[in-house]
Design an enzyme around this catalytic site. Structure first.
Site, PDB file in Angstrom:
ATOM      1  N   TYR A 124      20.122 -68.206 -34.897  1.00 57.71           N
ATOM      2  CA  TYR A 124      19.258 -68.588 -33.781  1.00 57.71           C
ATOM      3  C   TYR A 124      17.774 -68.477 -34.143  1.00 57.71           C
ATOM      4  O   TYR A 124      16.919 -68.270 -33.289  1.00 57.71           O
ATOM      5  CB  TYR A 124      19.537 -67.701 -32.554  1.00 57.71           C
ATOM      6  CG  TYR A 124      20.926 -67.854 -31.957  1.00 57.71           C
ATOM      7  CD1 TYR A 124      21.807 -68.846 -32.373  1.00 57.71           C
ATOM      8  CD2 TYR A 124      21.360 -66.992 -30.962  1.00 57.71           C
ATOM      9  CE1 TYR A 124      23.072 -68.967 -31.821  1.00 57.71           C
ATOM     10  CE2 TYR A 124      22.626 -67.110 -30.390  1.00 57.71           C
ATOM     11  CZ  TYR A 124      23.482 -68.098 -30.833  1.00 57.71           C
ATOM     12  OH  TYR A 124      24.727 -68.221 -30.279  1.00 57.71           O
ATOM     13  N   LYS A 172      30.691 -61.610 -42.222  1.00 61.60           N
ATOM     14  CA  LYS A 172      31.608 -62.538 -42.897  1.00 61.60           C
ATOM     15  C   LYS A 172      31.097 -62.700 -44.337  1.00 61.60           C
ATOM     16  O   LYS A 172      30.833 -63.812 -44.807  1.00 61.60           O
ATOM     17  CB  LYS A 172      31.617 -63.882 -42.126  1.00 61.60           C
ATOM     18  CG  LYS A 172      32.665 -64.893 -42.583  1.00 61.60           C
ATOM     19  CD  LYS A 172      34.080 -64.566 -42.153  1.00 61.60           C
ATOM     20  CE  LYS A 172      35.048 -65.611 -42.698  1.00 61.60           C
ATOM     21  NZ  LYS A 172      36.453 -65.319 -42.344  1.00 61.60           N
ATOM     22  N   ASP A 205      36.153 -62.660 -37.883  1.00 58.99           N
ATOM     23  CA  ASP A 205      37.367 -63.259 -37.311  1.00 58.99           C
ATOM     24  C   ASP A 205      38.413 -62.185 -37.018  1.00 58.99           C
ATOM     25  O   ASP A 205      39.092 -62.225 -35.988  1.00 58.99           O
ATOM     26  CB  ASP A 205      37.924 -64.378 -38.217  1.00 58.99           C
ATOM     27  CG  ASP A 205      37.925 -64.011 -39.685  1.00 58.99           C
ATOM     28  OD1 ASP A 205      37.327 -62.971 -40.056  1.00 58.99           O
ATOM     29  OD2 ASP A 205      38.518 -64.757 -40.480  1.00 58.99           O
ATOM     30  N   ASP A 229      26.734 -62.719 -29.963  1.00 61.88           N
ATOM     31  CA  ASP A 229      26.739 -63.521 -28.742  1.00 61.88           C
ATOM     32  C   ASP A 229      28.180 -63.798 -28.330  1.00 61.88           C
ATOM     33  O   ASP A 229      28.576 -63.598 -27.168  1.00 61.88           O
ATOM     34  CB  ASP A 229      25.983 -64.829 -29.013  1.00 61.88           C
ATOM     35  CG  ASP A 229      25.652 -65.596 -27.738  1.00 61.88           C
ATOM     36  OD1 ASP A 229      25.889 -65.060 -26.635  1.00 61.88           O
ATOM     37  OD2 ASP A 229      25.161 -66.726 -27.854  1.00 61.88           O
ATOM     38  N   ASP A 233      30.593 -61.700 -25.224  1.00 60.72           N
ATOM     39  CA  ASP A 233      31.172 -62.429 -24.086  1.00 60.72           C
ATOM     40  C   ASP A 233      32.689 -62.256 -24.061  1.00 60.72           C
ATOM     41  O   ASP A 233      33.292 -62.120 -22.994  1.00 60.72           O
ATOM     42  CB  ASP A 233      30.820 -63.925 -24.153  1.00 60.72           C
ATOM     43  CG  ASP A 233      29.451 -64.219 -23.535  1.00 60.72           C
ATOM     44  OD1 ASP A 233      28.705 -63.259 -23.265  1.00 60.72           O
ATOM     45  OD2 ASP A 233      29.130 -65.392 -23.323  1.00 60.72           O
TER      46      ASP A 233
HETATM   47 MG    MG Z   1      25.766 -65.551 -24.218  1.00 61.33          MG
END
Ligand code: MG
Ligand code: NAI
Length: 333
Positions: A124, A172, A205, A229, A233
């Site tokens: 990001y 990862k 993963d 992120d 969630d």
């Molecule tokens: Mg979010």
């Protein structure tokens, strides 16, 4: 000296849940001065920008800020995400997402983890371009030693402060050898400074899978921006979902606390907005201000209301936003 608190109501149900949290905070014996500042699409319509400089100044000069939610408008040229801009402008590098079981039939038991997400770089970073006449799109993933070090230290410090014993470093590095490789390397260098905390590594993963299989195994997870992120969630759905999930954005000079949910336009004015997530965000804010006893008092009051079914319709109850607010205040008193 009272704490200076900036309230950022924003759009949609933001003003409703922030007003609810303000009422609950005022019922606690903590001296706080509240000031409101503009953010979001409404601010853009009134002032021509979704994030006025005066708002950033207000947050910088206060002890903490409590943010509701904003609405993302359909494509408007020159419009930017005030949430992303706020995090970048104030260098709020640590996104903390606690996930705790609640006394509700929809919640899985035994979960008490904090996900620590790097909030300013990674995928990001905002470095994107298209090539080959729009047939090739590229996003650069930036990981720095400084960015990794401060977020990993934050995770270990938080583990220590909260009496937790292990930190999962999620990456990862087997595929993203350079970026995740650096993140992992920095973690391996920092871990020996915390001999009382066990460091475990997990591929992202595997972590997504393990979170579903056995979420109670995690105490602290630290990871890069995009992975955090998604995983945060995922985790919140085990313990009540969006009406309940809260987060903190912490920097060296500023701190902003918020519910995870958005502005929920269909709920505006219906009284159906669940204020719990903002109450929990307010409790995190009190903790940040070292008002630990009052933070626990607020959290316990909210949890008792949930256990007694004194909740909004999304959690199966019949109370309105203000009804639940009054119920929580009654538990505090
Ligand atoms: Mg979010
Ligand atoms: P949303 O989080 O606003 O709503 C998603 C679902 O959860 C809806 O069914 C809504 O009714 C329910 N919900 C959300 N908060 C609730 C609450 N407090 N009590 C009860 N139910 C609740 O996400 P959505 O619909 O995708 O986005 C709506 C707007 O919010 C968009 O403009 C989006 O860009 C923005 N948004 C803003 C965020 C922020 O300010 N941090 C985060 C996420 C979305």
């Amino acid at each position: 000296m009272p704490y200076q608190i900036t309230l950022l109501p924003g759009d949609g149900i933001g003003p409703e849940v922030v007003a609810a949290a303000e009422a609950v905070l005022q019922a606690l014996p903590v001296d706080m001065d509240f000031t409101r500042a503009e953010i979001g699409f409404g601010a853009y319509e009134r002032l021509g920008t979704p994030l006025p400089d005066s708002t950033l100044d207000a947050i910088r000069s206060s002890h903490a800020a409590l943010f509701g939610a904003v609405t993302t408008p359909p494509n408007i040229p020159g419009y930017f995400s005030p949430v992303v801009r706020m995090r970048q402008s104030l260098d709020l590098y640590a996104n903390l997402r606690p996930t705790r079981s609640i006394s509700h039939p929809s919640s899985r038991p035994g979960i008490d983890l904090i996900l620590v997400r790097e909030n300013t770089e990674g995928l990001y970073s905002g470095i994107e371009r298209v090539e080959d006449d729009g047939n090739r799109a590229i996003t650069e993933r930036v990981i720095t030693r400084r960015g990794s070090e401060r977020i990993i230290r934050k995770a270990f410090d938080l583990a220590r402060q909260t009496g937790r014993k292990k930190v999962h470093v999620v990456h990862k590095a087997n595929v993203l050898r350079q970026t995740c490789g650096l993140f992992r390397q920095v973690a391996l260098e920092i871990a020996p400074d915390y001999p009382d905390i066990e460091m475990l590594e997990m591929l992202v993963d595997t972590c997504a899978m393990e979170l579903v299989r056995a979420p109670e195994q995690f105490q602290v997870i630290v990871t890069t921006n995009l992975f955090g992120d998604i995983l945060s969630d995922e985790a919140c759905m085990f313990v009540g979902g969006l009406g309940v999930a809260a987060s903190a954005n912490i920097g060296a000079d500023a701190a902003v606390f918020e519910p995870v949910h958005g502005s929920a336009p269909p709920l505006v004015g219906t009284g159906k907005a669940n204020p719990t997530a903002t109450f929990f965000a307010a409790a995190m804010m009190l903790e940040h201000l070292s008002e630990t006893e009052q933070a626990n008092r607020l959290r316990n009051a909210v949890e008792t209301c949930i256990a007694e079914g004194q909740v909004t319709p999304d959690l199966g109850g019949t109370l309105t936003t203000s009804g639940m607010t009054q119920a929580v205040i009654a538990k505090i008193r």
